[in-house]
Design an enzyme around this catalytic site. Structure first.
Site, mmCIF file in Angstrom:
data_model
loop_
_atom_site.group_PDB
_atom_site.id
_atom_site.type_symbol
_atom_site.label_atom_id
_atom_site.label_comp_id
_atom_site.label_asym_id
_atom_site.label_seq_id
_atom_site.Cartn_x
_atom_site.Cartn_y
_atom_site.Cartn_z
ATOM 1 N N HIS A 241 0.838 -1.199 0.000
ATOM 2 C CA HIS A 241 0.000 0.000 0.000
ATOM 3 C C HIS A 241 0.875 1.251 0.000
ATOM 4 C CE1 HIS A 241 -3.404 -2.654 1.794
ATOM 5 N NE2 HIS A 241 -3.396 -2.692 0.484
ATOM 6 N N ASP A 258 -1.215 0.846 -9.517
ATOM 7 C CA ASP A 258 -2.494 0.272 -9.072
ATOM 8 C C ASP A 258 -3.442 1.454 -8.925
ATOM 9 O OD1 ASP A 258 -4.646 -0.869 -7.753
ATOM 10 O OD2 ASP A 258 -3.419 -2.021 -6.341
ATOM 11 N N HIS A 352 -10.972 -9.574 -4.377
ATOM 12 C CA HIS A 352 -12.030 -9.102 -3.470
ATOM 13 C C HIS A 352 -13.217 -8.683 -4.319
ATOM 14 C CE1 HIS A 352 -10.705 -5.093 -4.750
ATOM 15 N NE2 HIS A 352 -9.465 -5.508 -4.536
ATOM 16 N N GLU A 382 -5.851 -10.508 -8.785
ATOM 17 C CA GLU A 382 -4.644 -9.693 -8.679
ATOM 18 C C GLU A 382 -3.465 -10.392 -8.006
ATOM 19 O OE1 GLU A 382 -4.953 -6.475 -5.798
ATOM 20 O OE2 GLU A 382 -7.053 -6.943 -5.478
ATOM 21 N N ARG A 404 2.587 -6.837 -9.905
ATOM 22 C CA ARG A 404 1.212 -7.280 -9.685
ATOM 23 C C ARG A 404 0.440 -6.987 -10.974
ATOM 24 N NH1 ARG A 404 0.367 -4.991 -5.258
ATOM 25 N NH2 ARG A 404 -0.672 -3.032 -5.799
HETATM 26 MN MN LIG Z 1 -7.645 -4.700 -5.720
#
Ligand SMILES: [Mn+2]
Length: 440
Positions: A241, A258, A352, A382, A404
């Site tokens: 993150h 992202d 998710h 992902e 990713r």
């Molecule tokens: Mn995601």
């Protein structure tokens, strides 16, 4: 679309003898007397399509078996010439019913005085507690006032129900109208990622790409970024993150982006990893190929009837075999899955739910089992591999590589549709997108 959402929810409420009170988000202070840009709460937007602060929706289903219509009541800010000059136009009470399709509208100033008469006669109330102390306190006061009058024959709600099992299950299954909006979000995200790939050069700062993403999202009609953009060059990509977005991008590194556009408050959520120079090195290609193969296999697994967990397991199976071939894990695939040594390189889940919220609502389990995928659900896929710059047990050529790859997958009756399929993803397509010269 929002009227349909209300009607579906009202039918459910009728079935359990409950009414519902749904506030929008409070405004949030950024600093001193400045505020963050307002965003309605997802539940409230889902049921109204109305984005003004200080608004509440009250849904009153007709009693079971009666011919009366359900009632939707909106409480909103009344028009106010002075306030509108300073802070912006308001829809106002008079125009709300025709504009939004609600049955009645009242000044939000009168919410707490009017609420008792409306709650009377309902056994239960759907209301999300724990989000705002002031709202919780005002509601409990209203309810206890009503319950004090039970002896005189008043029926007051005796239970407060969480919106989770009802409303959030509805939100999990996207309607055709919602899917259209999510396609728009994904299309703008496609443009933004292509712009970023074409713009990036060695020496570009992450912040320039962060700003380019926001600029593209907004100027193409999006409501902004669906979540904080992650623009991570080199080893920064190993911080899952990463939020700083302020380092200079180096020749020979990969940049992980992202970022997803939010359109009409519906999310997209896409990750691409591309070479800053425009060309992957052989070491980068070897890691990228493993992640891509894991992602493609996991997307294939997105079929009605397969479980949510199985998508992760399929991705993990491909990743583990790849990690062994790359020299990052030792042993057989079964041994690596058993001892979980893959976790050093892949430490998160493969996806998710996604919808109005980027990590959308809806249960992931049926009882204690992973939930089966059904048409109308949207999930992200992902997988990634993250090799920290100081990972002593990694081959030196692979250190500092974080990759990713993420797409948004709609489950359909006969399989799936990748909503973000247009965004360059194969090594060839990514290098071609990086080689383009921006048109500005
Ligand atoms: Mn995601």
């Amino acid at each position: 679309m929002y009227t349909d959402h209300r009607q579906h929810f009202l039918a459910q409420l009728q079935g359990i003898g409950a009414c519902a009170l749904i506030p929008t988000n409070p405004t949030r202070t950024r600093s001193a007397d400045t505020e963050f840009r307002f965003r309605p709460s997802s539940d409230f937007w889902y049921l109204t399509g109305f984005a003004e602060p200080d608004s509440w929706l009250l849904l009153l289903p007709a009693p079971k078996g009666s011919d009366e219509p359900h009632r939707s009541i909106l409480f909103l800010r009344e028009k106010d010439k002075t306030m509108e000059i300073w802070n912006g136009l308001r829809l106002g009470v008079t125009d709300a019913p025709s504009k939004l399709g609600v049955d009645e509208a009242y000044d939000v100033e009168d919410l707490w005085s009017r609420l008792p008469e409306h709650l009377e006669g309902h056994k239960r109330l759907v209301f999300a507690t724990g989000l705002c102390n002031d709202n919780d306190a005002a509601l409990l006061k209203t309810l206890s006032g009503l319950r004090d009058r039970v002896r005189s024959g008043v029926q007051a709600p005796m239970e407060i129900l969480d919106p989770g099992p009802l409303l959030h299950e509805l939100r999990l299954f996207k309607t055709p109208g919602e899917i259209e909006v999510m396609r728009k979000a994904a299309a703008i995200t496609d443009e933004a990622h292509r712009e970023v790939m074409a713009t990036t050069r060695p020496g570009t700062n992450e912040c320039e790409l962060d700003a380019l993403l926001e600029y593209t999202f907004r100027r193409k009609g999006g409501t902004g970024a669906a979540y904080g953009n992650i623009v991570a060059g080199g080893a920064n990509a190993c911080i899952l993150h990463y939020v700083e977005n302020n380092a200079t991008l180096q020749d020979g590194d990969i940049c992980l982006v992202d970022a997803g556009c939010e359109f009409d408050f519906y999310a997209s959520d896409v990750t691409r990893s591309f070479p800053i120079s425009g060309q992957f090195t052989e070491a980068q290609k070897s890691v990228y190929t493993v992640v891509l193969n894991a992602q493609l296999a996991a997307i294939d697994q997105c079929q009605p009837g397969n479980t949510f967990l199985s998508v992760h397991e399929v991705a993990l199976g491909v990743l583990v075999r790849g990690l062994i071939e790359l020299g990052l894990c030792k042993g057989t695939p079964d041994e690596v899955l058993e001892d979980e040594s893959y976790r050093e390189w892949y430490m998160h889940r493969t996806g998710h739910w996604m919808g109005l919220d980027v990590h959308d609502c809806g249960s992931y389990h049926t009882g204690d089992k992973s939930r089966s995928l059904e048409p109308g659900m949207v999930l992200t896929v992902e997988p990634g591999i993250y090799i920290a710059a100081d990972a002593q047990n990694a081959p030196s050529a692979l250190r500092g590589i974080g990759i990713r790859i993420e797409d948004d997958i709609l489950i359909t009756a006969d399989g799936h549709e990748n909503l973000s399929a247009a965004i360059p993803k194969t090594i060839e397509d990514v290098e071609a997108a990086c080689a383009l010269v921006t048109q500005g």
